[in-house]
Design an enzyme around this catalytic site. Sequence first.
Site, PDB file in Angstrom:
ATOM      1  N   HIS A   1      46.010  -0.422  20.675  1.00 48.13           N
ATOM      2  CA  HIS A   1      46.834  -0.704  21.849  1.00 48.13           C
ATOM      3  C   HIS A   1      46.001  -1.011  23.087  1.00 48.13           C
ATOM      4  O   HIS A   1      46.496  -1.647  24.024  1.00 48.13           O
ATOM      5  CB  HIS A   1      47.794   0.467  22.106  1.00 48.13           C
ATOM      6  CG  HIS A   1      48.952   0.480  21.164  1.00 48.13           C
ATOM      7  ND1 HIS A   1      50.269   0.439  21.595  1.00 48.13           N
ATOM      8  CD2 HIS A   1      49.013   0.492  19.807  1.00 48.13           C
ATOM      9  CE1 HIS A   1      51.071   0.447  20.542  1.00 48.13           C
ATOM     10  NE2 HIS A   1      50.324   0.477  19.452  1.00 48.13           N
TER      11      HIS A   1
ATOM     12  N   HIS B   1      47.403   1.344   8.758  1.00 48.50           N
ATOM     13  CA  HIS B   1      48.711   1.996   8.618  1.00 48.50           C
ATOM     14  C   HIS B   1      48.760   2.951   7.432  1.00 48.50           C
ATOM     15  O   HIS B   1      49.766   3.626   7.229  1.00 48.50           O
ATOM     16  CB  HIS B   1      49.815   0.939   8.479  1.00 48.50           C
ATOM     17  CG  HIS B   1      50.134   0.243   9.757  1.00 48.50           C
ATOM     18  ND1 HIS B   1      51.045  -0.784   9.850  1.00 48.50           N
ATOM     19  CD2 HIS B   1      49.651   0.438  11.018  1.00 48.50           C
ATOM     20  CE1 HIS B   1      51.113  -1.200  11.107  1.00 48.50           C
ATOM     21  NE2 HIS B   1      50.279  -0.479  11.831  1.00 48.50           N
TER      22      HIS B   1
END
Length: 341
Positions: free
Chosen positions: A135, A256
């Site tokens: 991010h 992930h």
Amino acid sequence: MASLTILSTTKPSSLLSSTLSSTSPQEFKFPANSQRPFSSTVKFRALPFKACAFPSNNNDNGSDNREKDDCFSTRRSLLVCISTLPFLFGLHEFLEDLSANALQSDTNTSMLIKEEVRKVVSKGKAAGVLRLVFHDAGTFEMDGNSGGMNGSIVYELERPENAGLKKSLKILDKAKGEVDAIQQVSWADMIAVAGAEAVSVCGGPTIPVQLGRLDSLEPDAEGKLPRESLDAPGLKQNFKRKGLSTQELVALSGAHTLGSKGFGSPFVFDNSYYKILLEKPWKSSGGMSSMIGLPSDHALVEDDECLRWIKKYADNQNMFFNDFKNAYIKLVNSGARWKSL
């Protein structure tokens, strides 16, 4: 370089606490030009020396005088060059020592960061720390060389896409405080190294991270992170704008495998993500299997180009580890502004 205007005297190490308590970012202007790590070489060029012979008679004409002047000038130049050689070689050795000392200092600082990160980042906290990296760095855009790995995430915690990251940043704030007491480090460096350690803690590859990033003093532009609802063409286009290939998109998506997205153990970094993608459990009827992954994860396996890499990584974990390492290094260097000596 653009002017730097600082409207706050908050120290970097205490910046997080003030940021977490306020939704309005500090007003700063970040330098526009990129600075790369220091690198220097000294090159020497020796000019050819012409041997001189003087006429033996005493009737020197103008041409002879000019030849003498040229010869004396050449001799003087040679003598000056010879007399300064020790200094020049000494300067070269000094620059080599300076670079070696800087490298050793970075190595020591990197080891210190890793040591403190290991004290606060458990396997259960690794996914959140790794998400911080994506991010912060994921705002990079090649067009205009904007965003990137610059620590601006500390100003962006109230954005919806960054929900839940306050906790992870607070965890690293404790480690950063310990490091700063010995050697000041930027948030960009701290997050980049911490993400690599989070992968390693969970059994993933060891990822070397170069230090020297400068922190941004303002938030990055909004809307630069890839949305969870993007289809495969949209994801590939988004990553292309960041200078990342389809292969790198698929490799980085393997992160992930950590956390609560349902791809194998939430605490183990392996290639389970790809194996489960190939099974497409979200297409089964009802149950928790339909909750596995994000729409963007599901989209990857429906794209032929992405599918080729998914199959490779599902079959070969070592290939995935190596490609993830290289893609991670590229990601955390994207958009970084570097300090110089």
